[in-house]
Design a protein around this motif. Structure first.
Motif, PDB file in Angstrom:
ATOM      1  N   ILE A  15       0.835  -1.205   0.000  1.00  0.00           N
ATOM      2  CA  ILE A  15       0.000   0.000   0.000  1.00  0.00           C
ATOM      3  C   ILE A  15       0.869   1.253   0.000  1.00  0.00           C
ATOM      4  O   ILE A  15       0.570   2.228  -0.667  1.00  0.00           O
ATOM      5  N   LYS A  16       1.986   1.227   0.721  1.00  0.00           N
ATOM      6  CA  LYS A  16       2.835   2.404   0.856  1.00  0.00           C
ATOM      7  C   LYS A  16       4.019   2.450  -0.103  1.00  0.00           C
ATOM      8  O   LYS A  16       4.461   3.527  -0.469  1.00  0.00           O
ATOM      9  N   TYR A  17       4.559   1.288  -0.486  1.00  0.00           N
ATOM     10  CA  TYR A  17       5.823   1.283  -1.207  1.00  0.00           C
ATOM     11  C   TYR A  17       5.784   0.418  -2.461  1.00  0.00           C
ATOM     12  O   TYR A  17       5.034  -0.544  -2.542  1.00  0.00           O
ATOM     13  N   ILE A  18       6.657   0.780  -3.407  1.00  0.00           N
ATOM     14  CA  ILE A  18       6.901  -0.007  -4.611  1.00  0.00           C
ATOM     15  C   ILE A  18       8.404  -0.228  -4.695  1.00  0.00           C
ATOM     16  O   ILE A  18       9.176   0.723  -4.615  1.00  0.00           O
ATOM     17  N   THR A  19       8.796  -1.488  -4.838  1.00  0.00           N
ATOM     18  CA  THR A  19      10.207  -1.827  -4.965  1.00  0.00           C
ATOM     19  C   THR A  19      10.390  -2.690  -6.205  1.00  0.00           C
ATOM     20  O   THR A  19       9.621  -3.621  -6.426  1.00  0.00           O
ATOM     21  N   ALA A  20      11.396  -2.356  -7.002  1.00  0.00           N
ATOM     22  CA  ALA A  20      11.721  -3.133  -8.198  1.00  0.00           C
ATOM     23  C   ALA A  20      13.164  -3.594  -8.080  1.00  0.00           C
ATOM     24  O   ALA A  20      14.058  -2.791  -7.811  1.00  0.00           O
ATOM     25  N   VAL A  58       8.571   6.467 -11.684  1.00  0.00           N
ATOM     26  CA  VAL A  58       9.817   7.021 -11.146  1.00  0.00           C
ATOM     27  C   VAL A  58      10.740   5.893 -10.694  1.00  0.00           C
ATOM     28  O   VAL A  58      11.949   5.920 -10.951  1.00  0.00           O
ATOM     29  N   VAL A  59      10.174   4.875 -10.051  1.00  0.00           N
ATOM     30  CA  VAL A  59      10.964   3.718  -9.626  1.00  0.00           C
ATOM     31  C   VAL A  59      11.593   3.040 -10.847  1.00  0.00           C
ATOM     32  O   VAL A  59      12.771   2.678 -10.837  1.00  0.00           O
ATOM     33  N   GLY A  60      10.819   2.898 -11.925  1.00  0.00           N
ATOM     34  CA  GLY A  60      11.340   2.297 -13.150  1.00  0.00           C
ATOM     35  C   GLY A  60      12.459   3.117 -13.768  1.00  0.00           C
ATOM     36  O   GLY A  60      13.462   2.574 -14.235  1.00  0.00           O
ATOM     37  N   GLU A  61      12.312   4.444 -13.780  1.00  0.00           N
ATOM     38  CA  GLU A  61      13.345   5.319 -14.333  1.00  0.00           C
ATOM     39  C   GLU A  61      14.643   5.222 -13.537  1.00  0.00           C
ATOM     40  O   GLU A  61      15.737   5.138 -14.112  1.00  0.00           O
ATOM     41  N   VAL A  62      14.531   5.250 -12.218  1.00  0.00           N
ATOM     42  CA  VAL A  62      15.725   5.165 -11.374  1.00  0.00           C
ATOM     43  C   VAL A  62      16.399   3.805 -11.547  1.00  0.00           C
ATOM     44  O   VAL A  62      17.630   3.721 -11.651  1.00  0.00           O
ATOM     45  N   LEU A 106      11.065   1.347 -17.756  1.00  0.00           N
ATOM     46  CA  LEU A 106      12.325   0.669 -18.084  1.00  0.00           C
ATOM     47  C   LEU A 106      12.541   0.645 -19.593  1.00  0.00           C
ATOM     48  O   LEU A 106      13.636   0.944 -20.079  1.00  0.00           O
ATOM     49  N   LYS A 107      11.489   0.304 -20.345  1.00  0.00           N
ATOM     50  CA  LYS A 107      11.615   0.250 -21.816  1.00  0.00           C
ATOM     51  C   LYS A 107      11.942   1.621 -22.386  1.00  0.00           C
ATOM     52  O   LYS A 107      12.823   1.750 -23.229  1.00  0.00           O
TER      53      LYS A 107
END
Length: 125
Positions: A15-20, A58-62, A106-107
């Protein structure tokens, strides 16, 4: 034994975070990671209690930038494998937009992705 699908994208969505994470399946180690729990990313976002697709992008870009620094944006020629269908099944239909936001980021940032929607473990080879 070398695995055909050496580098794999793994997503963790709460609910709070997204991690890749991009995992090297030969050694079992995480080669690059990005998360909304990181201080710099958290400060740049406007998500209070829940993270949205914009935060996922943003997570994907980083993550894409970190993969380029490691020299793994090509996944050693074969690409980084992701099974979107399996990720949606595990995380639930409500997380589908976040999953696609990470994959598309990412793509668009030059990471070579291989979408594996049929067979994730290579059992048919």
């Amino acid at each position: 034994m070398t695995l055909t699908k050496r580098y794999v994208l793994r997503l963790f969505i709460s609910i709070k975070y997204i991690t890749a994470n991009v995992v090297d399946r030969n050694s079992g180690r995480i080669v690059a990671t990005s998360s909304t729990a990181e201080h710099d990313i958290k400060q740049s976002l406007e998500c209070a209690r829940s993270c949205n697709a914009k935060a996922a992008a943003v997570v994907g870009e980083v993550l894409a930038r970190r993969l380029k620094v490691e020299g793994l944006n090509e996944g050693e020629g074969r690409g980084i494998h992701v099974n979107v269908t399996k990720e949606v099944e595990k995380k639930g239909f409500k997380s589908q937009t976040k999953i696609w936001a990470v994959v598309n980021a990412l793509k668009y940032n030059g990471v070579k992705l291989v979408l594996d929607d049929e067979d994730d473990d290579g059992n048919s080879s």
